[in-house]
Design a protein around this motif. Structure first.
Motif, PDB file in Angstrom:
ATOM      1  N   ALA A 113       0.825  -1.208   0.000  1.00  0.00           N
ATOM      2  CA  ALA A 113       0.000   0.000   0.000  1.00  0.00           C
ATOM      3  C   ALA A 113       0.859   1.257   0.000  1.00  0.00           C
ATOM      4  CB  ALA A 113      -0.938  -0.018   1.207  1.00  0.00           C
ATOM      5  N   GLU A 114       1.914   1.282   0.833  1.00  0.00           N
ATOM      6  CA  GLU A 114       2.760   2.469   0.935  1.00  0.00           C
ATOM      7  C   GLU A 114       3.552   2.706  -0.341  1.00  0.00           C
ATOM      8  OE1 GLU A 114       4.763   5.813   2.417  1.00  0.00           O
ATOM      9  OE2 GLU A 114       2.870   4.818   2.937  1.00  0.00           O
ATOM     10  N   LYS A 157       2.348   6.802  -6.757  1.00  0.00           N
ATOM     11  CA  LYS A 157       1.303   7.663  -7.309  1.00  0.00           C
ATOM     12  C   LYS A 157       1.614   9.133  -7.050  1.00  0.00           C
ATOM     13  CE  LYS A 157      -2.616   8.850  -9.127  1.00  0.00           C
ATOM     14  NZ  LYS A 157      -2.807   8.763 -10.591  1.00  0.00           N
ATOM     15  N   SER A 158       2.129   9.439  -5.878  1.00  0.00           N
ATOM     16  CA  SER A 158       2.462  10.831  -5.579  1.00  0.00           C
ATOM     17  C   SER A 158       3.599  11.328  -6.461  1.00  0.00           C
ATOM     18  CB  SER A 158       2.834  10.973  -4.096  1.00  0.00           C
ATOM     19  OG  SER A 158       4.055  10.323  -3.822  1.00  0.00           O
ATOM     20  N   TRP A 159       4.611  10.468  -6.726  1.00  0.00           N
ATOM     21  CA  TRP A 159       5.703  10.879  -7.623  1.00  0.00           C
ATOM     22  C   TRP A 159       5.169  11.077  -9.042  1.00  0.00           C
ATOM     23  CZ3 TRP A 159       8.836   6.393  -5.219  1.00  0.00           C
ATOM     24  CH2 TRP A 159       9.449   6.830  -4.040  1.00  0.00           C
ATOM     25  N   ARG A 168       4.534  14.219 -13.318  1.00  0.00           N
ATOM     26  CA  ARG A 168       3.736  14.014 -14.531  1.00  0.00           C
ATOM     27  C   ARG A 168       4.442  13.068 -15.510  1.00  0.00           C
ATOM     28  NH1 ARG A 168      -0.553  17.250 -14.583  1.00  0.00           N
ATOM     29  NH2 ARG A 168      -0.553  19.104 -13.254  1.00  0.00           N
ATOM     30  N   ALA A 169       5.070  12.064 -14.937  1.00  0.00           N
ATOM     31  CA  ALA A 169       5.763  11.053 -15.750  1.00  0.00           C
ATOM     32  C   ALA A 169       5.608   9.708 -15.047  1.00  0.00           C
ATOM     33  CB  ALA A 169       7.234  11.395 -15.925  1.00  0.00           C
ATOM     34  N   GLU A 212      -6.847   1.846  -4.025  1.00  0.00           N
ATOM     35  CA  GLU A 212      -6.930   2.894  -3.015  1.00  0.00           C
ATOM     36  C   GLU A 212      -6.177   4.154  -3.426  1.00  0.00           C
ATOM     37  OE1 GLU A 212      -5.888   3.507   1.721  1.00  0.00           O
ATOM     38  OE2 GLU A 212      -5.996   1.506   0.842  1.00  0.00           O
ATOM     39  N   CYS A 213      -5.011   3.983  -4.056  1.00  0.00           N
ATOM     40  CA  CYS A 213      -4.216   5.161  -4.409  1.00  0.00           C
ATOM     41  C   CYS A 213      -4.387   5.569  -5.864  1.00  0.00           C
ATOM     42  CB  CYS A 213      -2.738   4.923  -4.105  1.00  0.00           C
ATOM     43  SG  CYS A 213      -1.967   3.681  -5.171  1.00  0.00           S
ATOM     44  N   GLY A 214      -5.027   4.745  -6.684  1.00  0.00           N
ATOM     45  CA  GLY A 214      -5.238   5.090  -8.078  1.00  0.00           C
ATOM     46  C   GLY A 214      -4.023   4.908  -8.961  1.00  0.00           C
ATOM     47  N   LEU A 215      -3.062   4.108  -8.530  1.00  0.00           N
ATOM     48  CA  LEU A 215      -1.871   3.870  -9.342  1.00  0.00           C
ATOM     49  C   LEU A 215      -2.213   2.934 -10.501  1.00  0.00           C
ATOM     50  CD1 LEU A 215       1.284   4.291  -9.514  1.00  0.00           C
ATOM     51  CD2 LEU A 215       1.459   2.058  -8.373  1.00  0.00           C
ATOM     52  N   PRO A 216      -1.841   3.283 -11.735  1.00  0.00           N
ATOM     53  CA  PRO A 216      -2.060   2.356 -12.854  1.00  0.00           C
ATOM     54  C   PRO A 216      -1.346   1.034 -12.605  1.00  0.00           C
ATOM     55  CG  PRO A 216      -1.488   4.540 -13.658  1.00  0.00           C
ATOM     56  CD  PRO A 216      -1.256   4.570 -12.185  1.00  0.00           C
ATOM     57  N   PRO A 217      -2.007  -0.098 -12.786  1.00  0.00           N
ATOM     58  CA  PRO A 217      -1.386  -1.397 -12.489  1.00  0.00           C
ATOM     59  C   PRO A 217      -0.082  -1.643 -13.239  1.00  0.00           C
ATOM     60  CG  PRO A 217      -3.750  -1.650 -12.788  1.00  0.00           C
ATOM     61  CD  PRO A 217      -3.423  -0.245 -13.188  1.00  0.00           C
TER      62      PRO A 217
END
Length: 690
Positions: A483-484, A490-492, A497-498, A526-531
């Motif tokens: 999760a972390e 996702k924050s990076w 924007r890359a 939960e974080c919306g990171l593309p798989p």
């Protein structure tokens, strides 16, 4: 007289049965021999058809096969050509597998590709066929890898047949044909059963008439015997079992311990005694009564039984004292692990009527023959160690050997500290960049677990991860890491924007846990990171422990969109065949091979082989442990897609990663090498470099 008559009847019956069995076996042997001869003739005819239709086109390939390595042999187009030409010949026949050998016994072709390259020169059937004679053998196989897939519970006739165009010409190769004769054998068995059944049926009628005369008398004798045995068993059970918990009692323990010590002395093995006392049990008896105390003992008994291993024996010694007998222990770690599970099971609160009782236990452990060789003293040693556990604060275990307690106590302290660390948020992640061999930019970071202890500072994984694995804490900690890492990636991504991939290691317990798929899916959702920006790293051993389970789970993880990589490749036991079956995107060459490629020709050859194999299977390669420019140049020349090591960056705290993303590292000759080789056309490398 009665006994003589009975024995004579039994002897007569035994003789008749023996005659029937002998005739049945003779009949079966003759029929099976006829079947083998028939199938051998069919295999010889099939081989002649093969020799006339196919052999001239592939004779040269078979003769030259021994000069080629197995990998090259498997890649030869003649293998597929022979298989395609064989299929029409076996259409409608009971042939389930075909193999071709050269005269030296090398398996040049097999419908089971995994057997190509094996040698059968010592096989008697092969040698007989090489001498010009067909040889057959019938066997029963629980499982059999046939042409069209795995067969189970089959009767197979394997026939070695010499290959030559004419009988007078020399043998040019050996053809092995496997025929499925299960139905024919079943027919033989049914015929044999009918014959035997008919004969035995007639005999049974005669025998039944005799037995009816004695049946009533025997029933009366049997009933009396059953009553006597039941009474003896009841008396025996009462003498050796506790009436409250139904556990074996002290007398049973004394007898079992004596037998266990004799076995251990004879085999040179070790055994251990766990002496357990329920803490503050007297308070329950005094405050809630003996009925509540008995119920508490029964709950404790069930929890102890569930916590110990199937082979361990549990006894109630009396009062609130229990013992557990462990045989064939390899060292103090085994009884220590069992004691930990027992204490953990007992620690769950117990509800007695309207009261909730917290139950703990103190356990003393003694080991034979290290502590004592006499049974009485061995029990006393465990009892003494139990009181030492109480003196140390209860709810723990202690070994009788004082020098071992320090290590055990340290491990218990570490486990308690790790449990607090998970609740207090003391775990942190560091990230080591992986650099594109094409652009020199950071395209991925590997998440590495660290423990930021308030007193000890930053603790390296080697000191605490094994304890996380042993206690099972690695599962919740691993879920937090997933999760972390996804949240941070996702924050990076949002800030820069890359796209930046993050790689997370999966432990063995985490991989086998039921909630892994949901943990991965939940972390991404939960974080919306593309798989596609999540990479899951596994070791080779995880794949071979349970192949079918691993394959199913990996395909499910791939369905989520995550990439799969194999960490430290080349150091485990993964079969090369698994690389074809598993959905693997990336192989990470272990740092031990990269470190010595300049001084070890063997390590360099291993790196070359891994790279060549991966590229042929369209699997990207990542080189770990790159610390020098010449190492980077070497692995880039072998078309490694990414590089990782101190040459580029050490593991970084999360706040330092954005600075690394802004850098473009110099990778020796990377772009020129990859462009010249056309490796960028690979879909997997495009995944790693986009």
């Amino acid at each position: 007289m009665r006994n003589i008559l009975r024995y004579s009847q039994l002897i007569t019956l035994a003789v008749l049965i023996a005659v029937v069995a002998a005739l049945s076996l003779l009949h079966r042997g003759l029929v099976v021999e006829s079947l083998v001869q028939s199938e051998t003739g069919a295999s010889v005819a099939f081989t002649k058809a093969f020799a006339n239709a196919i052999w001239p086109r592939h004779e040269q390939f078979v003769r030259q096969a021994r000069s080629q390595p197995r990998t090259a042999l498997l890649a030869r187009p003649e293998i597929a050509a022979i298989e395609d030409e064989l299929r029409p010949l076996v259409n409608g026949l009971n042939v389930v597998k075909v193999k071709i050998y050269d005269l030296n016994g090398l398996t040049v072709f097999s419908t089971d590709r995994g057997q190509i390259g094996e040698h059968k020169s010592a096989n008697p059937g092969f040698r007989r066929a090489r001498d010009g004679y067909a040889a057959s053998e019938i066997t029963y196989r629980d499982k059999f890898d046939a042409w069209e897939g795995e067969l189970s519970e089959r009767n197979i006739i394997a026939t070695y047949v010499p290959i030559h165009l004419h009988e007078a010409e020399p043998v040019e190769g050996v053809f092995e044909v496997y025929r499925d004769v299960t139905e024919l054998m079943a027919r033989i068995e049914r015929e044999q059963r009918r014959i035997v059944g008919g004969v035995l049926g007639g005999m049974a009628l005669v025998w039944l008439a005799v037995q009816l005369v004695l049946a009533h008398y025997r029933r009366r004798l049997a009933e009396g015997e059953r009553q006597r045995k039941a009474q003896e068993e009841w008396i025996q059970h009462q003498a050796y079992h506790d009436p409250v918990t139904a556990l074996p009692n002290r007398a049973a323990f004394t007898r079992q311990l004596a037998e266990a010590v004799r076995r251990a002395k004879r085999t040179g093995s070790q055994l251990a005694i766990l002496f357990l006392d329920l803490d503050l049990f007297k308070r329950v008896n005094d405050s809630l009564g003996h009925d509540a105390g008995d119920r508490l003992l029964q709950v404790a008994t069930e929890r102890i039984r569930q916590a110990v291993r199937e082979t361990d024996l549990v006894f109630r010694m009396g009062g609130d004292e229990f013992t557990v007998l462990l045989e064939n222990v390899r060292g103090p770690e085994e009884p220590g692990a069992v004691a930990s599970r027992v204490l953990e099971a007992l620690a769950e609160p117990v509800r007695l009527d309207s009261h909730e009782i917290a139950v703990t236990g103190s356990i003393g452990i003694s080991i034979y023959p290290r502590d004592e060789v006499l049974e009485e003293r061995l029990v006393k040693s465990a009892d003494t160690a139990m009181y030492r556990a109480k003196d140390l604060g209860r709810n723990r275990y202690a070994f009788f050997a004082p020098e071992m307690n320090a290590r055990v106590e340290h491990q218990m302290q570490m486990e308690a500290a790790l449990r607090r660390a998970l609740k207090a948020g003391e775990f942190v992640l560091h990230y080591q960049p992986r650099v594109s061999a094409v652009s020199g930019a950071t395209t991925c970071v590997e998440a590495l677990l660290r423990w930021n202890h308030p007193d000890w500072g930053l603790v390296e994984p080697a000191r605490f991860v094994p304890i996380l694995e042993e206690t099972g804490l690695i599962v919740p900690v691993g879920a937090w890491v997933l999760a972390e890492a996804c949240r941070q990636a996702k924050s990076w991504q949002s800030a820069a924007r890359a796209p930046l991939r993050v790689s997370v290691n999966l432990s063995s317990r985490q991989f086998r846990s039921e909630g892994l798929l949901e943990a991965v899916n939940g972390a991404l959702r939960e974080c919306g990171l593309p798989p596609r920006l999540l990479e899951l790293e596994l070791t080779e051993s995880l794949l071979v422990d349970n192949v079918e389970y691993a394959m199913d789970l990996l395909h499910r993880l791939k369905a989520l969109g995550a990439a799969i990589s194999i960490d430290d490749f080349g150091t485990g036991y993964c079969s090369l065949a698994y690389l074809k079956r598993f959905p693997i995107d990336i192989l990470k060459i272990d740092r031990s091979f990269v470190r010595d490629i300049g001084s070890s020709a063997k390590d360099a050859a291993i790196v070359d082989a891994i790279c060549a194999l991966a590229h042929s299977l369209d699997i990207a390669v990542v080189a770990e442990g790159v610390e020098h420019g010449w190492q980077a140049e070497y692995v880039c020349a072998r078309h490694c897609a990414e590089l990782q090591g101190y040459l580029f960056s050490r593991p970084l705290a999360a706040e330092d990663v954005p600075g690394a993303l802004a850098l473009t590292y110099t990778v020796p000759r990377a772009a020129a090498i990859h462009s010249a080789a056309g490796i960028l056309a690979s879909p997997t490398v495009r995944l790693l470099t986009r």
